[in-house]
Design an enzyme around this catalytic site. Sequence first.
Site, PDB file in Angstrom:
ATOM      1  N   SER A 190       0.820  -1.210   0.000  1.00 59.95           N
ATOM      2  CA  SER A 190       0.000   0.000   0.000  1.00 59.95           C
ATOM      3  C   SER A 190       0.856   1.263   0.000  1.00 59.95           C
ATOM      4  O   SER A 190       1.817   1.393   0.762  1.00 59.95           O
ATOM      5  CB  SER A 190      -0.900   0.029   1.239  1.00 59.95           C
ATOM      6  OG  SER A 190      -1.554   1.274   1.354  1.00 59.95           O
ATOM      7  N   HIS A 228      -0.112   4.038   1.138  1.00 66.72           N
ATOM      8  CA  HIS A 228      -0.316   4.713   2.415  1.00 66.72           C
ATOM      9  C   HIS A 228       0.778   4.340   3.417  1.00 66.72           C
ATOM     10  O   HIS A 228       1.135   5.151   4.278  1.00 66.72           O
ATOM     11  CB  HIS A 228      -1.696   4.371   2.976  1.00 66.72           C
ATOM     12  CG  HIS A 228      -2.821   5.086   2.279  1.00 66.72           C
ATOM     13  ND1 HIS A 228      -3.137   6.403   2.509  1.00 66.72           N
ATOM     14  CD2 HIS A 228      -3.690   4.651   1.330  1.00 66.72           C
ATOM     15  CE1 HIS A 228      -4.162   6.756   1.743  1.00 66.72           C
ATOM     16  NE2 HIS A 228      -4.517   5.709   1.010  1.00 66.72           N
ATOM     17  N   GLU A 243      -9.426   6.666  -8.627  1.00 66.13           N
ATOM     18  CA  GLU A 243      -9.567   7.261  -7.303  1.00 66.13           C
ATOM     19  C   GLU A 243      -9.174   8.738  -7.372  1.00 66.13           C
ATOM     20  O   GLU A 243      -8.004   9.089  -7.148  1.00 66.13           O
ATOM     21  CB  GLU A 243      -8.714   6.523  -6.267  1.00 66.13           C
ATOM     22  CG  GLU A 243      -9.159   5.095  -6.011  1.00 66.13           C
ATOM     23  CD  GLU A 243      -8.431   4.446  -4.842  1.00 66.13           C
ATOM     24  OE1 GLU A 243      -7.539   5.103  -4.250  1.00 66.13           O
ATOM     25  OE2 GLU A 243      -8.754   3.293  -4.512  1.00 66.13           O
ATOM     26  N   ASP A 271      -5.394  10.560   1.010  1.00 66.19           N
ATOM     27  CA  ASP A 271      -6.733  10.694   0.457  1.00 66.19           C
ATOM     28  C   ASP A 271      -7.253  12.051   0.925  1.00 66.19           C
ATOM     29  O   ASP A 271      -7.304  12.324   2.135  1.00 66.19           O
ATOM     30  CB  ASP A 271      -7.650   9.581   0.968  1.00 66.19           C
ATOM     31  CG  ASP A 271      -7.199   8.199   0.495  1.00 66.19           C
ATOM     32  OD1 ASP A 271      -6.549   8.127  -0.559  1.00 66.19           O
ATOM     33  OD2 ASP A 271      -7.517   7.218   1.185  1.00 66.19           O
ATOM     34  N   HIS A 316      -7.099  10.188  -4.302  1.00 70.07           N
ATOM     35  CA  HIS A 316      -5.834   9.615  -3.829  1.00 70.07           C
ATOM     36  C   HIS A 316      -4.661  10.246  -4.585  1.00 70.07           C
ATOM     37  O   HIS A 316      -4.509  10.068  -5.790  1.00 70.07           O
ATOM     38  CB  HIS A 316      -5.841   8.098  -4.038  1.00 70.07           C
ATOM     39  CG  HIS A 316      -4.594   7.413  -3.570  1.00 70.07           C
ATOM     40  ND1 HIS A 316      -4.551   6.648  -2.420  1.00 70.07           N
ATOM     41  CD2 HIS A 316      -3.341   7.369  -4.090  1.00 70.07           C
ATOM     42  CE1 HIS A 316      -3.325   6.161  -2.264  1.00 70.07           C
ATOM     43  NE2 HIS A 316      -2.576   6.589  -3.277  1.00 70.07           N
TER      44      HIS A 316
END
Length: 277
Positions: free
Chosen positions: A180, A182, A238, A189, A241
């Site tokens: 990920s 993140h 997305e 986000d 993101h």
Amino acid sequence: MKILLAKSQIYILIFIIISGAIIGGVAWHNRQQQPKTDTTTIPTSLQPAPENPSSKQTPTLKLPGAQPININADNYNNDDGLWKIVNKQSSFSNITYQPADLQPVAVPTMPGRGREEKSLRAVLMQDLIAMVDAAKKAGVSLRVGSGYRSYATQQALFARYSQQYGEAAASQFSSRAGHSEHQSGLAADFIGADGACWVDECFERTAAGEWLAKHAHEYGFILRYPKDKEGITGFQYEPWHFRYVGIELATALHQSGLTLEEAQDYIKKALNLGDKS
């Protein structure tokens, strides 16, 4: 007898002087005939080898339609590099990687988020602040909704989504732990102040979504999962993101229209990595 002795001594003295002059002259002549040696000459074996200018050249990334930029190989190869690619196929080298420079973001955040998700890396903080300030001057409020997620957090999140929607469906919008963005502390986000269209495609039509799509690259952030690129990135569109890669690469990607995955071959070529990476 004394006078004769004195004359003989004079003759002997004259003979010695003349002999010395002759010998000295011969020696001086011989020295002049000998080749001169330059004592400052350095033997070839000890002379430094000439430098190869090409060995010091900085690799250059040339994306189609974009201005060339210099490459720092560490940005691509290392887990904490700004250009590190993590996706379904590529994970962090250290699967449980955690950035060393995490800190709470110095911009507004979405209510109800924990300290972890309100954190990002210090390396992007000044550009993040500048971006949020620029949006505010344009009448747009930006908030960080979800920033850093640890390996353990992402593992629990993916397991929950898999249980709810099935693993195949979950993998279209969520990453396995270690894969990920993140976890890099470089991805966030975003959401507007009103909270509208949180992690929904309609975010692209909000003031926050439209402003980010036009200006995020000016501050080093890229729309990581664009529309119609799902087959390349592996994830659904997305519009919320964004990933920090630095202003130079973000601008080059924006100019070229390429994703980070598509730019990977150009980066490898510039670094002479071929298929070895």
